[in-house]
Design a protein around this motif. Sequence first.
Motif, PDB file in Angstrom:
ATOM      1  N   CYS A  50       0.890  -1.177   0.141  1.00 16.24           N
ATOM      2  CA  CYS A  50       0.146   0.019  -0.096  1.00 16.24           C
ATOM      3  C   CYS A  50       0.914   1.218  -0.104  1.00 16.24           C
ATOM      4  O   CYS A  50       2.180   1.127   0.210  1.00 16.24           O
ATOM      5  N   TYR A  51       0.350   2.494  -0.337  1.00 17.69           N
ATOM      6  CA  TYR A  51       1.020   3.514  -0.469  1.00 17.69           C
ATOM      7  C   TYR A  51       1.794   4.097   0.941  1.00 17.69           C
ATOM      8  O   TYR A  51       3.054   4.341   0.542  1.00 17.69           O
ATOM      9  N   SER A  52       1.353   3.579   2.061  1.00 14.65           N
ATOM     10  CA  SER A  52       1.721   4.137   3.225  1.00 14.65           C
ATOM     11  C   SER A  52       2.951   3.213   3.444  1.00 14.65           C
ATOM     12  O   SER A  52       3.979   3.761   3.965  1.00 14.65           O
ATOM     13  N   CYS A  53       2.867   2.051   3.493  1.00 15.87           N
ATOM     14  CA  CYS A  53       3.974   1.080   3.607  1.00 15.87           C
ATOM     15  C   CYS A  53       5.129   1.317   2.641  1.00 15.87           C
ATOM     16  O   CYS A  53       6.330   1.368   3.002  1.00 15.87           O
ATOM     17  N   ASN A  54       4.951   1.621   1.348  1.00 10.91           N
ATOM     18  CA  ASN A  54       5.873   1.938   0.601  1.00 10.91           C
ATOM     19  C   ASN A  54       6.528   3.137   0.638  1.00 10.91           C
ATOM     20  O   ASN A  54       7.662   3.375   0.590  1.00 10.91           O
ATOM     21  N   ALA A  55       5.805   4.300   1.266  1.00  7.68           N
ATOM     22  CA  ALA A  55       6.349   5.404   1.459  1.00  7.68           C
ATOM     23  C   ALA A  55       7.348   5.225   2.835  1.00  7.68           C
ATOM     24  O   ALA A  55       8.425   5.769   2.754  1.00  7.68           O
TER      25      ALA A  55
END
Length: 337
Positions: free
Chosen positions: A186-191
């Motif tokens: 997800c974009y949060s984990c990737n960020a």
Amino acid sequence: MDRSETTYTRLQKFIDKDMSMSHIYQPVILAYLLEHQGEASAEDLAEAILLHDDSQLRYYRGIVMGKPKSVLSKHGVIETGPRGSSRFFLKGYDELSPSERKRLQLQCEIQLAEYIEKRGKEAIFAHRNHSREEVSGSIRHQVLVGAEYRCQLCGIPASEKALEVDHIIPVNHGGTNDLNNLQALCYSCNAMKRDRDDTDYRNWPAQYEKREADCLFCHPAENQIEVLLENELALLLKDNFPVSPGHCLAIPKRHVETYFDLNPAELNAINALLHERRAVLMEEDPSITGFNMGTNAGASAGQSVFHAHIHLIPRRDGDQDNPRGGVRKVFPDKADY
């Protein structure tokens, strides 16, 4: 296509029978085109989809409620509503004339334009981009299908938060677009991962299914243990040997031995169940005035079931002559201090 069909009946038939509803994209695109004279740019359609993506709104709400709020409040520029409120108020707004407001707004827009020119718009939001276009659509599809449309770190489904295809070994560290070097986050984990980390999370879906045949907590129903609450990664169980009415245990579904083996997603899932159960207990039993929470990690700490679990023990005024010390009473002679 039947040439006798009208455009209306053709589109109606497509919407009713043929339109793919694996996600929101097709109906959003079609509805936008119908509303805007039958044409739109890809950017227009992307913005229309974004309006339906609450996960993006939650992300930027978190940003707003963080440092920007803190700095603006510290400098006396804004004030906010009561504790927990998300309302912002510009201090002295009513003292400004319309022309003063316009001039101040223009100053902000100039600052913004200068910043974008200096940094470049792509660089400003690079943490939200992650080079998606480097991976072909077909490979991206394979990665997401392989992940069952869930983040391979936190487990959240694509329906709740946008997923991105991440390079396990970052491109700037020599990583390739080979399928074996890609995972869904997800974009949060990737960020959070960014491009400095080569952690491979693809085995997490299988890890979440790990159970031990002879573990009491891996098979609660078979061992006559009542499940009170459940979410995707955790259970809340009724303690069969309660030390006080309402005593319960929060556990991960995955078999791990101690609290220190839990990953962040499991900790979040367990905390959610503990908060939910606490609220229920407080509502059902007004005599509850406090709680003890704790976990035993290792035989020397008293652990007897080697599946991580956190006790939630309701407390009531007068249930002990001297409650002072709480969890310190694992060493009774050191409980009073």
